[in-house]
Design an enzyme around this catalytic site. Structure first.
Site, PDB file in Angstrom:
ATOM      1  N   ASP A  39     -41.221  40.678 -37.874  1.00 13.80           N
ATOM      2  CA  ASP A  39     -40.732  41.561 -37.048  1.00 13.80           C
ATOM      3  C   ASP A  39     -40.088  42.235 -38.773  1.00 13.80           C
ATOM      4  O   ASP A  39     -39.495  43.326 -38.833  1.00 13.80           O
ATOM      5  CB  ASP A  39     -39.364  41.077 -36.579  1.00 13.80           C
ATOM      6  CG  ASP A  39     -39.904  40.914 -34.885  1.00 13.80           C
ATOM      7  OD1 ASP A  39     -41.209  40.951 -34.600  1.00 13.80           O
ATOM      8  OD2 ASP A  39     -39.133  40.577 -34.165  1.00 13.80           O
TER       9      ASP A  39
ATOM     10  N   HIS B 296     -32.936  35.947 -25.877  1.00 12.64           N
ATOM     11  CA  HIS B 296     -34.409  35.184 -26.036  1.00 12.64           C
ATOM     12  C   HIS B 296     -33.188  34.198 -26.130  1.00 12.64           C
ATOM     13  O   HIS B 296     -34.506  33.045 -26.594  1.00 12.64           O
ATOM     14  CB  HIS B 296     -34.540  35.601 -27.430  1.00 12.64           C
ATOM     15  CG  HIS B 296     -34.824  37.031 -28.046  1.00 12.64           C
ATOM     16  ND1 HIS B 296     -35.936  37.556 -27.189  1.00 12.64           N
ATOM     17  CD2 HIS B 296     -34.858  38.152 -29.526  1.00 12.64           C
ATOM     18  CE1 HIS B 296     -35.762  39.108 -28.018  1.00 12.64           C
ATOM     19  NE2 HIS B 296     -35.103  39.426 -28.915  1.00 12.64           N
TER      20      HIS B 296
ATOM     21  N   HIS C  26     -36.404  37.136 -34.944  1.00 15.16           N
ATOM     22  CA  HIS C  26     -36.517  37.172 -33.379  1.00 15.16           C
ATOM     23  C   HIS C  26     -34.605  37.923 -32.726  1.00 15.16           C
ATOM     24  O   HIS C  26     -34.545  39.167 -32.157  1.00 15.16           O
ATOM     25  CB  HIS C  26     -36.805  36.234 -32.221  1.00 15.16           C
ATOM     26  CG  HIS C  26     -37.476  36.382 -31.206  1.00 15.16           C
ATOM     27  ND1 HIS C  26     -38.050  37.274 -30.590  1.00 15.16           N
ATOM     28  CD2 HIS C  26     -37.548  36.035 -29.804  1.00 15.16           C
ATOM     29  CE1 HIS C  26     -38.441  38.081 -30.091  1.00 15.16           C
ATOM     30  NE2 HIS C  26     -37.967  37.148 -29.222  1.00 15.16           N
ATOM     31  N   VAL C  27     -33.899  36.604 -32.800  1.00 11.74           N
ATOM     32  CA  VAL C  27     -32.733  36.860 -32.191  1.00 11.74           C
ATOM     33  C   VAL C  27     -32.197  38.314 -33.257  1.00 11.74           C
ATOM     34  O   VAL C  27     -31.734  37.339 -34.308  1.00 11.74           O
ATOM     35  CB  VAL C  27     -31.790  35.864 -31.520  1.00 11.74           C
ATOM     36  CG1 VAL C  27     -30.223  36.037 -31.872  1.00 11.74           C
ATOM     37  CG2 VAL C  27     -32.860  34.900 -31.271  1.00 11.74           C
ATOM     38  N   HIS C  28     -30.790  39.148 -32.555  1.00 16.27           N
ATOM     39  CA  HIS C  28     -30.532  39.522 -34.166  1.00 16.27           C
ATOM     40  C   HIS C  28     -29.176  39.478 -34.553  1.00 16.27           C
ATOM     41  O   HIS C  28     -28.303  39.853 -34.402  1.00 16.27           O
ATOM     42  CB  HIS C  28     -30.552  41.198 -33.501  1.00 16.27           C
ATOM     43  CG  HIS C  28     -31.954  41.812 -33.294  1.00 16.27           C
ATOM     44  ND1 HIS C  28     -32.633  42.746 -32.501  1.00 16.27           N
ATOM     45  CD2 HIS C  28     -33.767  40.972 -34.125  1.00 16.27           C
ATOM     46  CE1 HIS C  28     -33.600  42.867 -32.878  1.00 16.27           C
ATOM     47  NE2 HIS C  28     -34.098  41.739 -33.001  1.00 16.27           N
TER      48      HIS C  28
END
Length: 502
Positions: free
Chosen positions: A218, A350, A377-379
């Site tokens: 990302d 997620h 992916h997971v913030h």
């Protein structure tokens, strides 16, 4: 409990104090009291290891909004058609090559790179190639990739791209020769984006002494803009140039790189990412730039693609099976895996998205004793204990992760600073496999000290300030955990009559 877990440095002072007090009591020769104290300390230590920690820190400033395009952080270099968005990555398997990439926005320009070991003395040159692409109404600039090969290890190189008054100069340092005791420092960044939080993460990392970034996917978040605005790929490239023009970033792709937009007539995937960010996949016999491997100093780094087919017998699965067989822990003791979607995640955001990849790959990761798996992916930030779920069986009821001394530590670092904001919905109660978690922006630094030990830190962006928050000493899965192997190395002719424990 050292058999199963690396010791979290948060608790070292407490453990040390307990040991000192125990020694004082032992000297008093009170057997019963000694036994009671000893039992109490053991119980406390078990609680420390088995119960994870959820940070209560709440961020109060800097909302997740992108930096305006006319800001100086995205400034275009001076000169007609000057090279911009300069970035480098490793160009071969063992760190003796670099891929230099850049973009000319007006016309193709030259694809040549001049380089050498002395500043302003470029006695070597390499010729690259250029390409471009279109996406809906956007047309990219001319993207250049040039391989500099045959480099010497542990050497500083200066390089020059562009011509005339528009030429630009940079430098990089090659890693030490691949060796079990080669010390090296990696930064780990994911889900970066281009907000002021992103800039804070980047600037904090650049002060750590990190030598190479392991990027877990990302990048630009251009797909969040109307019509998938490609100009936000360009602005992101200019933002990160301050770091990636001077040291390699090892790339992996995330979901925001997919850019599958059928409503715009765009049916291909990863188009911008693959055109812009070259990887040395051919060197590791991969047939896709989305999964590959490199060796750097004392580390063997495997990059996987969470958004490409990975089930049994697919090209990625077959490649990983062969690559794991190639790992030589005598030369590269630290085995590190990068992916985007985390396999273990206790955040409501997620949640369980990595379960199918866990089912496909976890048994191999445990069998080959991978040291750590980094994901994004997971913030938010989360670190696991060494656990596995390889005995999962929906029929017999074996469905929970269990402590496993051969398993990796799973670390989620999807907290670079992007515009989507933080993922603060951690599941309660905290699962037993989760050691530490916090919903804040930040990055990680991994210092490989030698073949047996590594220092790891997660550094929070505390409202713009750099705050080291999670600290761990990792013991290498291959070397530090096996006394028999170490003693054989030191005294190969000595008969050893015991088996070490972890």
């Amino acid at each position: 409990m050292d058999r199963y877990f690396d010791v979290t440095m948060h608790w070292l002072p407490l453990i040390k104090a307990c040991r000192i007090n125990m020694l004082k009591i032992f000297r008093m020769r009170i057997p019963l009291l000694c036994l009671l104290v000893r039992s109490f300390v053991l119980i406390c230590f078990v609680e420390i290891v088995l119960s994870g920690f959820t940070s209560s820190f709440i961020r109060s400033e800097w909302p997740s909004t992108d930096i305006p395009l006319d800001s100086p952080e995205f400034s275009i270099p001076e000169g007609y058609n000057a090279p911009q968005q300069v970035h480098i990555t490793q160009g071969d398997y063992d760190g003796k090559a670099v891929i230099v990439s850049w973009v000319n926005m007006i016309e193709p320009g030259s694809s040549e790179v001049l380089y050498g070991t002395s500043k302003n003395q470029y006695n070597l040159s390499a010729q690259g190639t250029h390409t471009n692409y279109t996406f809906y109404k956007y047309r990219s600039g001319y993207i250049h990739h040039c391989l500099l090969s045959g480099l010497e290890h542990n050497t500083k190189y200066y390089y020059k791209i562009g011509t005339g008054s528009s030429a630009r100069e940079f430098w990089f340092e090659t890693p030490p020769e691949v060796d079990a005791d080669a010390s090296y420092t990696f930064g780990i960044i994911g889900d970066l984006g281009q907000t002021y939080n992103s800039l804070s993460t980047l600037e904090h990392y650049m002060k750590t002494g990190g030598q190479t970034v392991l990027f877990v996917g990302d990048l630009s978040y251009a797909d969040r803009y109307h019509d998938n605005d490609g100009n936000r790929w360009d602005s992101w490239g200019r933002l990160v140039e301050r770091s990636v023009a001077y040291q390699p970033w090892i790339w992996s792709a995330g979901n925001h790189e997919i850019e599958y937009k059928p409503h715009l007539g765009e049916f291909s995937t990863f188009r911008a990412y693959i055109h812009r960010y070259a990887t040395p996949h051919v060197a590791s016999k991969s047939n896709s730039p989305l999964w590959y491997a490199v060796r750097r100093a004392s580390a063997h780094i495997i990059v996987l693609s969470s958004y490409s087919p990975f089930v049994k017998y697919t090209p990625q699965w077959l490649w990983l099976r062969e690559e794991l067989k190639q790992v030589d822990r005598e030369k590269t003791p630290w085995l590190i895996v990068l992916m985007h979607a985390p396999i273990y995640n206790s955040n409501g955001v997620h949640y369980m998205e990595g379960e199918s990849m866990r089912a496909a790959f976890e048994r191999g990761l445990v069998h080959y004793k991978v040291d750590m798996v980094f994901a994004g992916h997971v913030h938010a930030y989360e670190r696991s204990y060494r656990v596995s779920n390889i005995n999962y069986n929906i029929t017999s009821g074996n469905r929970y992760p269990v402590p496993d001394k051969s398993a990796p530590v799973y670390i989620t670092v999807g907290d670079g600073g992007n515009q989507e904001g933080l993922a603060s919905r951690f599941l309660e109660p905290q699962p037993e496999y989760s050691a530490f978690r916090e919903a804040s922006y930040g990055h990680s630094v991994l210092e490989l000290k030698n073949r047996t030990h590594a220092f790891y830190n997660w550094i929070r962006n505390d409202d713009g300030k750099s705050v080291p928050t999670d600290h761990v000493v990792f013991h290498n899965q291959y070397w530090a955990s096996n006394t028999r192997r170490r003693l054989k190395k030191k005294q190969p002719n000595r008969q050893i009559n015991f088996i070490a424990t972890y």
